[in-house]
Design a protein around this motif. Structure first.
Motif, PDB file in Angstrom:
ATOM      1  N   GLY A 168       0.822  -1.208   0.000  1.00  0.00           N
ATOM      2  CA  GLY A 168       0.000   0.000   0.000  1.00  0.00           C
ATOM      3  C   GLY A 168       0.853   1.254   0.000  1.00  0.00           C
ATOM      4  N   ARG A 169       0.270   2.348  -0.431  1.00  0.00           N
ATOM      5  CA  ARG A 169       0.981   3.633  -0.410  1.00  0.00           C
ATOM      6  C   ARG A 169       1.194   4.055   1.033  1.00  0.00           C
ATOM      7  N   LEU A 170       2.379   4.551   1.338  1.00  0.00           N
ATOM      8  CA  LEU A 170       2.738   4.833   2.720  1.00  0.00           C
ATOM      9  C   LEU A 170       3.060   6.299   2.970  1.00  0.00           C
ATOM     10  N   PHE A 171       3.759   6.936   2.023  1.00  0.00           N
ATOM     11  CA  PHE A 171       4.414   8.206   2.315  1.00  0.00           C
ATOM     12  C   PHE A 171       3.452   9.324   2.708  1.00  0.00           C
ATOM     13  N   ASN A 172       2.280   9.401   2.092  1.00  0.00           N
ATOM     14  CA  ASN A 172       1.363  10.512   2.397  1.00  0.00           C
ATOM     15  C   ASN A 172       0.011  10.048   2.915  1.00  0.00           C
ATOM     16  N   ARG A 173      -0.017   8.841   3.438  1.00  0.00           N
ATOM     17  CA  ARG A 173      -1.263   8.299   3.985  1.00  0.00           C
ATOM     18  C   ARG A 173      -1.652   9.052   5.262  1.00  0.00           C
ATOM     19  N   VAL A 174      -2.943   9.264   5.455  1.00  0.00           N
ATOM     20  CA  VAL A 174      -3.450   9.836   6.696  1.00  0.00           C
ATOM     21  C   VAL A 174      -4.098   8.698   7.482  1.00  0.00           C
ATOM     22  N   TYR A 175      -3.632   8.467   8.694  1.00  0.00           N
ATOM     23  CA  TYR A 175      -4.063   7.325   9.482  1.00  0.00           C
ATOM     24  C   TYR A 175      -5.203   7.714  10.430  1.00  0.00           C
ATOM     25  N   SER A 176      -6.160   6.833  10.555  1.00  0.00           N
ATOM     26  CA  SER A 176      -7.345   7.131  11.359  1.00  0.00           C
ATOM     27  C   SER A 176      -7.078   6.990  12.848  1.00  0.00           C
ATOM     28  N   LYS A 177      -6.134   6.114  13.219  1.00  0.00           N
ATOM     29  CA  LYS A 177      -5.856   5.874  14.638  1.00  0.00           C
ATOM     30  C   LYS A 177      -4.717   6.760  15.114  1.00  0.00           C
ATOM     31  N   ARG A 178      -5.015   7.622  16.070  1.00  0.00           N
ATOM     32  CA  ARG A 178      -3.985   8.461  16.687  1.00  0.00           C
ATOM     33  C   ARG A 178      -3.539   7.789  17.989  1.00  0.00           C
ATOM     34  N   PRO A 179      -2.287   7.431  18.100  1.00  0.00           N
ATOM     35  CA  PRO A 179      -1.820   6.772  19.324  1.00  0.00           C
ATOM     36  C   PRO A 179      -1.820   7.716  20.514  1.00  0.00           C
ATOM     37  N   LYS A 180      -1.967   7.141  21.692  1.00  0.00           N
ATOM     38  CA  LYS A 180      -1.944   7.922  22.928  1.00  0.00           C
ATOM     39  C   LYS A 180      -0.493   8.185  23.321  1.00  0.00           C
ATOM     40  N   LEU A 181      -0.151   9.456  23.489  1.00  0.00           N
ATOM     41  CA  LEU A 181       1.214   9.820  23.840  1.00  0.00           C
ATOM     42  C   LEU A 181       1.328  10.064  25.344  1.00  0.00           C
TER      43      LEU A 181
END
Length: 300
Positions: free
Chosen positions: A215-228
C-alpha cells in the motif's frame, strides 16, 4: 451490473496522462511501468502532482510535472515500506516474547483459559472471535514447533509458543485481553503505560499491513492516533503530537520503541527518509516530517 469505466490500453492510458499535462520523456519506459505496476496503483503517486482547484484535486497536472518524478516517488515508497517492515520486526518479536513470558508465569495455557485472562476475555465476543482465529492458524500451520506439539502434546501449545503463530493484530488482541499486571509489565519494557502501548501497536498494525500489502505509505493519513505520554515527559514525542496521524509521526513511534529496547534508531529508516526525491512539486513535509527532522533524538 452498474456503469463502470471503459477499458483502456497502455497507449491510451499514457496518452490520457500526457493530455492532462504530465511530461513523458521516454514513452517506451513509461509504457513498461504502466504494464508492470498498474495505472491505478501509480495514480496514488501522481495524485500530489495534480492541480488543486476549488478545494480539490483536478485532473490536470501542475506545470513541469513529469512521469519520471512520479516513478521516483513510487520507488521511494517501495524503499520506505521495506525499511519499515525491517524496523518493526524486532518490536513485534519482543512483544511476543514479553507477553508469552508474562502470561506463561500465570498459566502455561493462559491463552486457552479466558478465566485466567482479563475482563475483556470474559465479556462479549472478543475472546471467542480471537480463539476461533487462533485455532485456525494452529490447524493450518506447518511450522516445525507446531508439528512437534501436535505429535507430542496433542497439539496444545503453551502460551510462549502460541504467541509465535499470531499475526500482529491477533497479538495485540491477546495483549488487550491479558490481566492488567501483565499488560503493565509488557508496556513498561517500552517505557509506556499499557493503554499507550496498546494504542501504538494498534496504530502500527495498520502501517505494517500497508507495507505488507504494497500500500501507499508516504502521504497516507491514518485514522488511529496513538496515545502519547503527558506533555513534557518525552519532549521528542511532544514534537510529533500534531502529526501522529501521518507517516512521519507513525514511523517516529517505531524509532521510540526501538530506543526503549536499546536498539537505537533504525539506520535504514533514516537513510530512506533522507533519500526523498528531489522534486519541488512534492516536498518531504507531505509525510508530516518537519524540515529539521534529523535533529530529533528519535532520528539521529
Amino acid at each position: 451490473m452498474g456503469r463502470t469505466k471503459p477499458f483502456q490500453t497502455y497507449d491510451q492510458q499514457l496518452h490520457r496522462l500526457q493530455e492532462r499535462g504530465l511530461y513523458v520523456d521516454d514513452r517506451e519506459w513509461a509504457l513498461d511501468w504502466l504494464a508492470r505496476v498498474n495505472y491505478y496503483r501509480l495514480s496514488g503517486y501522481w495524485y500530489p502532482f495534480r492541480v488543486v482547484g476549488d478545494g480539490r484535486r483536478l485532473d490536470e497536472f501542475r506545470p513541469g510535472a513529469t512521469f519520471r518524478e512520479v516513478i521516483d516517488l513510487y520507488e521511494f515508497d517501495e524503499r520506505l515500506r521495506a525499511a519499515v517492515l525491517a524496523a518493526a520486526a524486532p518490536i513485534e518479536l519482543s512483544v511476543r516474547a514479553f507477553l508469552g513470558h508474562g502470561l506463561g508465569r500465570l498459566d502455561v495455557c493462559a491463552h486457552l483459559r479466558p478465566e485466567v485472562l482479563g475482563t475483556l476475555a470474559r465479556t462479549g465476543d472478543d475472546y471467542r472471535t480471537w480463539r476461533a482465529r487462533f485455532d485456525r492458524e494452529v490447524a493450518s500451520s506447518r511450522e516445525d514447533f507446531v508439528m512437534h506439539h501436535r505429535i507430542t502434546y496433542d497439539g496444545v501449545l503453551p502460551v510462549w509458543a502460541a504467541v509465535e503463530v499470531l499475526d500482529w493484530g491477533s497479538l495485540v488482541r491477546l495483549l488487550m485481553m491479558s490481566p492488567s499486571p501483565v499488560q503493565s509489565e509488557v508496556a513498561a519494557r517500552f517505557r509506556l503505560r499499557a493503554p499507550q502501548l496498546v494504542s501504538w501497536l494498534r496504530a502500527l498494525n495498520i502501517v505494517r499491513n500497508a507495507c505488507a500489502h504494497h500500500g501507499r505509505l508516504f502521504n497516507r493519513v491514518y485514522s488511529k492516533r496513538p496515545k502519547l505520554p503527558a506533555p513534557g515527559l518525552v519532549p521528542a514525542l511532544d514534537a510529533i503530537a500534531p502529526v501522529t496521524n501521518r507517516a512521519f509521526g507513525q514511523l517516529s513511534l517505531l524509532q521510540y520503541l526501538r530506543g526503549a529496547l536499546e536498539l537505537g534508531p533504525d539506520a535504514d529508516l533514516i537513510r530512506v527518509l533522507g533519500s526523498w526525491p528531489a522534486t519541488g512539486q512534492v516536498p518531504l513535509t507531505v509525510t508530516g516530517a518537519p524540515d529539521d527532522w534529523r535533529s530529533s533524538p528519535l532520528w539521529h
